[in-house]
Design a protein around this motif. Sequence first.
Motif, PDB file in Angstrom:
ATOM      1  N   TYR A  12       0.829  -1.212   0.000  1.00  0.00           N
ATOM      2  CA  TYR A  12       0.000   0.000   0.000  1.00  0.00           C
ATOM      3  C   TYR A  12       0.860   1.257   0.000  1.00  0.00           C
ATOM      4  O   TYR A  12       0.541   2.234  -0.679  1.00  0.00           O
ATOM      5  N   THR A  13       1.951   1.223   0.759  1.00  0.00           N
ATOM      6  CA  THR A  13       2.853   2.370   0.808  1.00  0.00           C
ATOM      7  C   THR A  13       3.436   2.656  -0.570  1.00  0.00           C
ATOM      8  O   THR A  13       3.466   3.805  -1.027  1.00  0.00           O
ATOM      9  N   VAL A  14       3.882   1.619  -1.265  1.00  0.00           N
ATOM     10  CA  VAL A  14       4.431   1.778  -2.613  1.00  0.00           C
ATOM     11  C   VAL A  14       3.380   2.359  -3.555  1.00  0.00           C
ATOM     12  O   VAL A  14       3.664   3.288  -4.317  1.00  0.00           O
ATOM     13  N   GLN A  15       2.168   1.856  -3.482  1.00  0.00           N
ATOM     14  CA  GLN A  15       1.090   2.373  -4.337  1.00  0.00           C
ATOM     15  C   GLN A  15       0.830   3.849  -4.043  1.00  0.00           C
ATOM     16  O   GLN A  15       0.653   4.648  -4.967  1.00  0.00           O
ATOM     17  N   GLN A  52      13.649   0.365   0.693  1.00  0.00           N
ATOM     18  CA  GLN A  52      12.776   0.242  -0.485  1.00  0.00           C
ATOM     19  C   GLN A  52      11.870   1.470  -0.611  1.00  0.00           C
ATOM     20  O   GLN A  52      11.764   2.067  -1.684  1.00  0.00           O
ATOM     21  N   THR A  53      11.239   1.847   0.475  1.00  0.00           N
ATOM     22  CA  THR A  53      10.350   3.006   0.473  1.00  0.00           C
ATOM     23  C   THR A  53      11.145   4.285   0.250  1.00  0.00           C
ATOM     24  O   THR A  53      10.734   5.154  -0.539  1.00  0.00           O
ATOM     25  N   LEU A  54      12.259   4.418   0.915  1.00  0.00           N
ATOM     26  CA  LEU A  54      13.094   5.608   0.802  1.00  0.00           C
ATOM     27  C   LEU A  54      13.560   5.813  -0.639  1.00  0.00           C
ATOM     28  O   LEU A  54      13.429   6.915  -1.190  1.00  0.00           O
ATOM     29  N   ASN A  55      14.106   4.782  -1.257  1.00  0.00           N
ATOM     30  CA  ASN A  55      14.573   4.900  -2.645  1.00  0.00           C
ATOM     31  C   ASN A  55      13.436   5.273  -3.588  1.00  0.00           C
ATOM     32  O   ASN A  55      13.624   6.106  -4.477  1.00  0.00           O
ATOM     33  N   LEU A  56      12.287   4.680  -3.390  1.00  0.00           N
ATOM     34  CA  LEU A  56      11.145   4.997  -4.239  1.00  0.00           C
ATOM     35  C   LEU A  56      10.734   6.460  -4.079  1.00  0.00           C
ATOM     36  O   LEU A  56      10.502   7.164  -5.073  1.00  0.00           O
ATOM     37  N   MET A  57      10.657   6.934  -2.852  1.00  0.00           N
ATOM     38  CA  MET A  57      10.284   8.321  -2.598  1.00  0.00           C
ATOM     39  C   MET A  57      11.301   9.280  -3.221  1.00  0.00           C
ATOM     40  O   MET A  57      10.924  10.258  -3.870  1.00  0.00           O
ATOM     41  N   LEU A  58      12.581   9.011  -3.019  1.00  0.00           N
ATOM     42  CA  LEU A  58      13.617   9.884  -3.568  1.00  0.00           C
ATOM     43  C   LEU A  58      13.610   9.879  -5.091  1.00  0.00           C
ATOM     44  O   LEU A  58      13.783  10.925  -5.726  1.00  0.00           O
ATOM     45  N   ASP A  59      13.409   8.710  -5.692  1.00  0.00           N
ATOM     46  CA  ASP A  59      13.339   8.611  -7.152  1.00  0.00           C
ATOM     47  C   ASP A  59      12.122   9.356  -7.702  1.00  0.00           C
ATOM     48  O   ASP A  59      12.245  10.119  -8.663  1.00  0.00           O
ATOM     49  N   CYS A  60      10.972   9.138  -7.097  1.00  0.00           N
ATOM     50  CA  CYS A  60       9.745   9.773  -7.578  1.00  0.00           C
ATOM     51  C   CYS A  60       9.819  11.299  -7.473  1.00  0.00           C
ATOM     52  O   CYS A  60       9.295  12.014  -8.332  1.00  0.00           O
ATOM     53  N   ALA A  61      10.468  11.798  -6.437  1.00  0.00           N
ATOM     54  CA  ALA A  61      10.578  13.248  -6.247  1.00  0.00           C
ATOM     55  C   ALA A  61      11.709  13.847  -7.086  1.00  0.00           C
ATOM     56  O   ALA A  61      11.705  15.047  -7.347  1.00  0.00           O
ATOM     57  N   GLY A  62      12.681  13.025  -7.501  1.00  0.00           N
ATOM     58  CA  GLY A  62      13.778  13.506  -8.338  1.00  0.00           C
ATOM     59  C   GLY A  62      15.059  13.850  -7.608  1.00  0.00           C
ATOM     60  O   GLY A  62      15.974  14.451  -8.179  1.00  0.00           O
ATOM     61  N   THR A  64      17.356  11.641  -6.149  1.00  0.00           N
ATOM     62  CA  THR A  64      18.399  10.614  -6.152  1.00  0.00           C
ATOM     63  C   THR A  64      19.700  11.006  -6.853  1.00  0.00           C
ATOM     64  O   THR A  64      20.778  10.772  -6.293  1.00  0.00           O
ATOM     65  N   PRO A  65      19.656  11.616  -8.041  1.00  0.00           N
ATOM     66  CA  PRO A  65      20.935  11.913  -8.716  1.00  0.00           C
ATOM     67  C   PRO A  65      21.856  12.872  -7.967  1.00  0.00           C
ATOM     68  O   PRO A  65      23.046  12.941  -8.262  1.00  0.00           O
ATOM     69  N   TYR A  66      21.334  13.586  -6.998  1.00  0.00           N
ATOM     70  CA  TYR A  66      22.110  14.624  -6.324  1.00  0.00           C
ATOM     71  C   TYR A  66      22.582  14.214  -4.928  1.00  0.00           C
ATOM     72  O   TYR A  66      23.254  14.986  -4.252  1.00  0.00           O
ATOM     73  N   LEU A  67      22.241  13.006  -4.517  1.00  0.00           N
ATOM     74  CA  LEU A  67      22.611  12.544  -3.178  1.00  0.00           C
ATOM     75  C   LEU A  67      23.865  11.691  -3.239  1.00  0.00           C
ATOM     76  O   LEU A  67      24.012  10.838  -4.109  1.00  0.00           O
ATOM     77  N   ASP A  68      24.762  11.929  -2.295  1.00  0.00           N
ATOM     78  CA  ASP A  68      26.013  11.171  -2.217  1.00  0.00           C
ATOM     79  C   ASP A  68      25.899   9.955  -1.307  1.00  0.00           C
ATOM     80  O   ASP A  68      26.708   9.033  -1.400  1.00  0.00           O
ATOM     81  N   PHE A  69      24.909   9.967  -0.425  1.00  0.00           N
ATOM     82  CA  PHE A  69      24.780   8.884   0.551  1.00  0.00           C
ATOM     83  C   PHE A  69      23.318   8.798   0.979  1.00  0.00           C
ATOM     84  O   PHE A  69      22.689   9.824   1.246  1.00  0.00           O
ATOM     85  N   ILE A  70      22.797   7.584   1.003  1.00  0.00           N
ATOM     86  CA  ILE A  70      21.420   7.342   1.437  1.00  0.00           C
ATOM     87  C   ILE A  70      21.466   6.250   2.488  1.00  0.00           C
ATOM     88  O   ILE A  70      22.068   5.196   2.270  1.00  0.00           O
ATOM     89  N   ILE A  71      20.839   6.512   3.627  1.00  0.00           N
ATOM     90  CA  ILE A  71      20.829   5.522   4.709  1.00  0.00           C
ATOM     91  C   ILE A  71      19.414   5.430   5.279  1.00  0.00           C
ATOM     92  O   ILE A  71      18.745   6.438   5.479  1.00  0.00           O
ATOM     93  N   SER A  72      18.987   4.200   5.520  1.00  0.00           N
ATOM     94  CA  SER A  72      17.648   3.964   6.055  1.00  0.00           C
ATOM     95  C   SER A  72      17.734   3.392   7.462  1.00  0.00           C
ATOM     96  O   SER A  72      18.822   3.072   7.949  1.00  0.00           O
ATOM     97  N   ASN A  73      16.580   3.218   8.063  1.00  0.00           N
ATOM     98  CA  ASN A  73      16.534   2.655   9.415  1.00  0.00           C
ATOM     99  C   ASN A  73      17.043   1.213   9.460  1.00  0.00           C
ATOM    100  O   ASN A  73      17.384   0.717  10.520  1.00  0.00           O
ATOM    101  N   GLU A  74      17.111   0.564   8.305  1.00  0.00           N
ATOM    102  CA  GLU A  74      17.594  -0.819   8.263  1.00  0.00           C
ATOM    103  C   GLU A  74      19.110  -0.910   8.486  1.00  0.00           C
ATOM    104  O   GLU A  74      19.621  -1.988   8.773  1.00  0.00           O
ATOM    105  N   ALA A  75      19.812   0.209   8.346  1.00  0.00           N
ATOM    106  CA  ALA A  75      21.274   0.208   8.467  1.00  0.00           C
ATOM    107  C   ALA A  75      21.754   0.599   9.863  1.00  0.00           C
ATOM    108  O   ALA A  75      22.956   0.695  10.088  1.00  0.00           O
TER     109      ALA A  75
END
Length: 145
Positions: A12-15, A52-62, A64-75
């Motif tokens: 549902y979150t992805v949708q 998964q959610t973080l990458n999708l949100m960043l990609d959809c908003a545009g 991702t190409p400008y970020l040097d590091f992405i870290i989620s709660n899983e790390a």
Amino acid sequence: LNERIWKLKQDYTVQLIKGLILKKDYVKQVECVKRLKSEGYKLACASNSIMQTLNLMLDCAGYTPYLDFIISNEAVTWPKPNPEIFLRSIIHFGMCPKECLIVEDSEVGCEAAINSGAFLMKVESPNDIEYERIKMYTNFIDNNT
């Protein structure tokens, strides 16, 4: 059962993300990040979301190409309000907290930012992410380090 419920929630979150987050809604913010990146700033996104959610949100908003590091709660072992996620980001860049600005909107994120020792720019929404405002903070940091 818990795993099935979690999987359903993620679906549902992805949708929702695919239906609600559009690049056109984040043009001003992405231009800000793009400009900061072109000026040599190192940029990270540290989120309490899963990757998964973080990458999708960043990609959809545009963003991702400008970020040097992405870290989620899983790390991390301890999520926000613990500062671990921000400290991992700071360490990734080989910096110390007093050289960094954290832009944060959530209460637990603000608490984590403060506890990390970095500078905090609290925002209420993405609309508060403005180049001039961020530069005011970075100029202050540059003049005090």
